[in-house]
Design a protein around this motif. Sequence first.
Motif, PDB file in Angstrom:
ATOM      1  N   CYS A 296       0.911 -15.229   8.878  1.00  0.00           N
ATOM      2  CA  CYS A 296       1.043 -15.083   7.425  1.00  0.00           C
ATOM      3  C   CYS A 296       2.413 -14.484   7.083  1.00  0.00           C
ATOM      4  CB  CYS A 296      -0.085 -14.221   6.873  1.00  0.00           C
ATOM      5  SG  CYS A 296      -0.157 -14.213   5.073  1.00  0.00           S
ATOM      6  N   GLU A 297       2.913 -13.610   7.931  1.00  0.00           N
ATOM      7  CA  GLU A 297       4.223 -13.003   7.692  1.00  0.00           C
ATOM      8  C   GLU A 297       5.321 -14.070   7.718  1.00  0.00           C
ATOM      9  OE1 GLU A 297       2.047 -11.693  10.092  1.00  0.00           O
ATOM     10  OE2 GLU A 297       1.340 -10.149   8.712  1.00  0.00           O
ATOM     11  N   ASP A 298       5.217 -15.020   8.667  1.00  0.00           N
ATOM     12  CA  ASP A 298       6.211 -16.096   8.736  1.00  0.00           C
ATOM     13  C   ASP A 298       6.158 -16.972   7.483  1.00  0.00           C
ATOM     14  OD1 ASP A 298       6.970 -15.200  11.220  1.00  0.00           O
ATOM     15  OD2 ASP A 298       5.903 -16.773  12.335  1.00  0.00           O
ATOM     16  N   ILE A 299       4.937 -17.288   7.044  1.00  0.00           N
ATOM     17  CA  ILE A 299       4.758 -18.109   5.841  1.00  0.00           C
ATOM     18  C   ILE A 299       5.321 -17.381   4.626  1.00  0.00           C
ATOM     19  CG2 ILE A 299       3.037 -19.066   4.248  1.00  0.00           C
ATOM     20  CD1 ILE A 299       1.285 -19.606   6.746  1.00  0.00           C
ATOM     21  N   THR A 300       4.954 -16.121   4.479  1.00  0.00           N
ATOM     22  CA  THR A 300       5.419 -15.331   3.341  1.00  0.00           C
ATOM     23  C   THR A 300       6.939 -15.220   3.348  1.00  0.00           C
ATOM     24  OG1 THR A 300       3.362 -14.078   3.322  1.00  0.00           O
ATOM     25  CG2 THR A 300       5.222 -13.086   2.185  1.00  0.00           C
ATOM     26  N   GLY A 301       7.511 -14.994   4.521  1.00  0.00           N
ATOM     27  CA  GLY A 301       8.962 -14.902   4.631  1.00  0.00           C
ATOM     28  C   GLY A 301       9.651 -16.190   4.227  1.00  0.00           C
ATOM     29  N   LYS A 302       9.100 -17.312   4.675  1.00  0.00           N
ATOM     30  CA  LYS A 302       9.682 -18.622   4.357  1.00  0.00           C
ATOM     31  C   LYS A 302       9.593 -18.899   2.850  1.00  0.00           C
ATOM     32  CE  LYS A 302      10.938 -22.217   6.972  1.00  0.00           C
ATOM     33  NZ  LYS A 302      12.129 -22.207   7.799  1.00  0.00           N
ATOM     34  N   ILE A 303       8.418 -18.655   2.269  1.00  0.00           N
ATOM     35  CA  ILE A 303       8.216 -18.948   0.841  1.00  0.00           C
ATOM     36  C   ILE A 303       8.976 -17.964  -0.043  1.00  0.00           C
ATOM     37  CG2 ILE A 303       6.496 -19.074  -1.010  1.00  0.00           C
ATOM     38  CD1 ILE A 303       4.556 -20.248   1.063  1.00  0.00           C
ATOM     39  N   SER A 304       9.053 -16.709   0.362  1.00  0.00           N
ATOM     40  CA  SER A 304       9.766 -15.726  -0.471  1.00  0.00           C
ATOM     41  C   SER A 304      11.265 -16.021  -0.534  1.00  0.00           C
ATOM     42  CB  SER A 304       9.520 -14.306   0.031  1.00  0.00           C
ATOM     43  OG  SER A 304      10.112 -14.122   1.302  1.00  0.00           O
ATOM     44  N   GLY A 305      11.772 -16.779   0.434  1.00  0.00           N
ATOM     45  CA  GLY A 305      13.179 -17.144   0.421  1.00  0.00           C
ATOM     46  C   GLY A 305      13.508 -18.347  -0.445  1.00  0.00           C
ATOM     47  N   ILE A 306      12.500 -19.004  -0.982  1.00  0.00           N
ATOM     48  CA  ILE A 306      12.720 -20.191  -1.815  1.00  0.00           C
ATOM     49  C   ILE A 306      13.130 -19.742  -3.215  1.00  0.00           C
ATOM     50  CG2 ILE A 306      11.621 -22.225  -2.856  1.00  0.00           C
ATOM     51  CD1 ILE A 306       9.743 -22.277  -0.396  1.00  0.00           C
ATOM     52  N   ARG A 307      14.233 -20.253  -3.697  1.00  0.00           N
ATOM     53  CA  ARG A 307      14.721 -19.887  -5.027  1.00  0.00           C
ATOM     54  C   ARG A 307      14.631 -21.039  -6.014  1.00  0.00           C
ATOM     55  NH1 ARG A 307      13.029 -16.328  -4.566  1.00  0.00           N
ATOM     56  NH2 ARG A 307      13.648 -14.431  -3.604  1.00  0.00           N
ATOM     57  N   ASP A 308      14.026 -22.116  -5.622  1.00  0.00           N
ATOM     58  CA  ASP A 308      13.945 -23.303  -6.467  1.00  0.00           C
ATOM     59  C   ASP A 308      12.517 -23.431  -7.013  1.00  0.00           C
ATOM     60  OD1 ASP A 308      13.787 -25.887  -7.540  1.00  0.00           O
ATOM     61  OD2 ASP A 308      15.128 -26.717  -6.024  1.00  0.00           O
ATOM     62  N   THR A 309      12.376 -23.305  -8.323  1.00  0.00           N
ATOM     63  CA  THR A 309      11.079 -23.399  -8.986  1.00  0.00           C
ATOM     64  C   THR A 309      10.383 -24.718  -8.676  1.00  0.00           C
ATOM     65  OG1 THR A 309      11.890 -22.008 -10.771  1.00  0.00           O
ATOM     66  CG2 THR A 309       9.979 -23.349 -11.259  1.00  0.00           C
ATOM     67  N   TYR A 310      11.152 -25.789  -8.607  1.00  0.00           N
ATOM     68  CA  TYR A 310      10.576 -27.114  -8.370  1.00  0.00           C
ATOM     69  C   TYR A 310      10.043 -27.255  -6.940  1.00  0.00           C
ATOM     70  CZ  TYR A 310      12.555 -28.116 -12.893  1.00  0.00           C
ATOM     71  OH  TYR A 310      12.852 -28.072 -14.228  1.00  0.00           O
ATOM     72  N   VAL A 311      10.685 -26.603  -5.991  1.00  0.00           N
ATOM     73  CA  VAL A 311      10.186 -26.618  -4.615  1.00  0.00           C
ATOM     74  C   VAL A 311       8.861 -25.860  -4.538  1.00  0.00           C
ATOM     75  CG1 VAL A 311      10.625 -25.842  -2.241  1.00  0.00           C
ATOM     76  CG2 VAL A 311      12.455 -26.931  -3.556  1.00  0.00           C
ATOM     77  N   LEU A 312       8.785 -24.715  -5.204  1.00  0.00           N
ATOM     78  CA  LEU A 312       7.527 -23.951  -5.233  1.00  0.00           C
ATOM     79  C   LEU A 312       6.409 -24.776  -5.871  1.00  0.00           C
ATOM     80  CD1 LEU A 312       8.888 -20.449  -6.293  1.00  0.00           C
ATOM     81  CD2 LEU A 312       7.936 -21.059  -4.063  1.00  0.00           C
ATOM     82  N   HIS A 313       6.739 -25.478  -6.954  1.00  0.00           N
ATOM     83  CA  HIS A 313       5.745 -26.306  -7.632  1.00  0.00           C
ATOM     84  C   HIS A 313       5.313 -27.468  -6.732  1.00  0.00           C
ATOM     85  CE1 HIS A 313       3.592 -27.526 -11.255  1.00  0.00           C
ATOM     86  NE2 HIS A 313       3.861 -28.775 -10.901  1.00  0.00           N
ATOM     87  N   THR A 314       6.259 -28.075  -6.051  1.00  0.00           N
ATOM     88  CA  THR A 314       5.942 -29.174  -5.135  1.00  0.00           C
ATOM     89  C   THR A 314       5.035 -28.689  -4.013  1.00  0.00           C
ATOM     90  OG1 THR A 314       8.024 -30.285  -5.652  1.00  0.00           O
ATOM     91  CG2 THR A 314       6.938 -30.911  -3.592  1.00  0.00           C
ATOM     92  N   LEU A 315       5.309 -27.512  -3.495  1.00  0.00           N
ATOM     93  CA  LEU A 315       4.483 -26.926  -2.445  1.00  0.00           C
ATOM     94  C   LEU A 315       3.050 -26.713  -2.945  1.00  0.00           C
ATOM     95  CD1 LEU A 315       4.394 -25.704   0.395  1.00  0.00           C
ATOM     96  CD2 LEU A 315       5.119 -23.552  -0.618  1.00  0.00           C
ATOM     97  N   ALA A 316       2.905 -26.105  -4.124  1.00  0.00           N
ATOM     98  CA  ALA A 316       1.579 -25.870  -4.696  1.00  0.00           C
ATOM     99  C   ALA A 316       0.863 -27.185  -4.996  1.00  0.00           C
ATOM    100  CB  ALA A 316       1.707 -25.042  -5.978  1.00  0.00           C
ATOM    101  N   TYR A 317       1.579 -28.144  -5.525  1.00  0.00           N
ATOM    102  CA  TYR A 317       1.010 -29.444  -5.852  1.00  0.00           C
ATOM    103  C   TYR A 317       0.466 -30.128  -4.610  1.00  0.00           C
ATOM    104  CZ  TYR A 317       1.049 -34.370  -7.346  1.00  0.00           C
ATOM    105  OH  TYR A 317       0.708 -35.666  -7.613  1.00  0.00           O
ATOM    106  N   ASN A 318       1.191 -30.060  -3.519  1.00  0.00           N
ATOM    107  CA  ASN A 318       0.770 -30.723  -2.289  1.00  0.00           C
ATOM    108  C   ASN A 318      -0.409 -30.034  -1.625  1.00  0.00           C
ATOM    109  OD1 ASN A 318       2.438 -33.175  -1.272  1.00  0.00           O
ATOM    110  ND2 ASN A 318       3.825 -31.887  -2.451  1.00  0.00           N
ATOM    111  N   MET A 319      -0.587 -28.758  -1.849  1.00  0.00           N
ATOM    112  CA  MET A 319      -1.772 -28.082  -1.325  1.00  0.00           C
ATOM    113  C   MET A 319      -3.016 -28.694  -1.944  1.00  0.00           C
ATOM    114  SD  MET A 319      -0.531 -24.128  -0.869  1.00  0.00           S
ATOM    115  CE  MET A 319      -1.053 -23.704  -2.477  1.00  0.00           C
ATOM    116  N   ASN A 320      -2.889 -29.177  -3.159  1.00  0.00           N
ATOM    117  CA  ASN A 320      -3.996 -29.813  -3.863  1.00  0.00           C
ATOM    118  C   ASN A 320      -4.361 -31.154  -3.234  1.00  0.00           C
ATOM    119  OD1 ASN A 320      -5.926 -30.240  -5.799  1.00  0.00           O
ATOM    120  ND2 ASN A 320      -4.499 -30.573  -7.466  1.00  0.00           N
ATOM    121  N   TYR A 321      -3.387 -31.824  -2.633  1.00  0.00           N
ATOM    122  CA  TYR A 321      -3.630 -33.157  -2.084  1.00  0.00           C
ATOM    123  C   TYR A 321      -3.946 -33.169  -0.594  1.00  0.00           C
ATOM    124  CZ  TYR A 321      -2.663 -35.448  -6.392  1.00  0.00           C
ATOM    125  OH  TYR A 321      -2.757 -35.865  -7.682  1.00  0.00           O
TER     126      TYR A 321
END
Length: 169
Positions: free
Chosen positions: A19-44
């Motif tokens: 979980c620490e690796d995941i959190t570290g990777k995601i916390s480094g993302i500065r692009d709102t659209y990448v975060l949205h794409t990530l969340a959207y794909n969890m749905n699929y």
Amino acid sequence: MSNEELKELFKFILHSESCEDITGKISGIRDTYVLHTLAYNMNYHKIYYYKSGNFCIENAVINNPDCDLGTAMLLFYFWNGFDYLLESNIRYNKIVSLINRVTVSKETQFLKKVYEKILNRGFKTGIAYKPKIGKIELSIFEKRNFVPPKVFLEETPGIEYEALKIWYK
């Protein structure tokens, strides 16, 4: 971020056992659209019940300062936010509410956190999200004499964004 980079990011997140690796990777993302794409794909991706589990991805996305209201709403409704709104109606569900305080699931904890952060305007706006709340759902609220906050019923302000579906092998 290119499509290939998105695929690699998603693959890393789904297959990581930390979980620490995941959190570290995601916390480094500065692009709102990448975060949205990530969340959207969890749905699929129903294989989404990845090894580390425990709402690690969702919490990392929600806690990212670049997380958008549209992304938060997407995650809220992906994790059954409609039922959370119904259960949060204390006038109708006093007994269930008391029982849930004793045995609160990780899902409920996550939904409560997102719900409160949305109400406290803890997200910036930029990506539009329209909840799939129709006449049937509205009639259920009406029968229970409950009106949820408008933000959970209306489209969020922002630009419509069609997130990329990520498929990898």
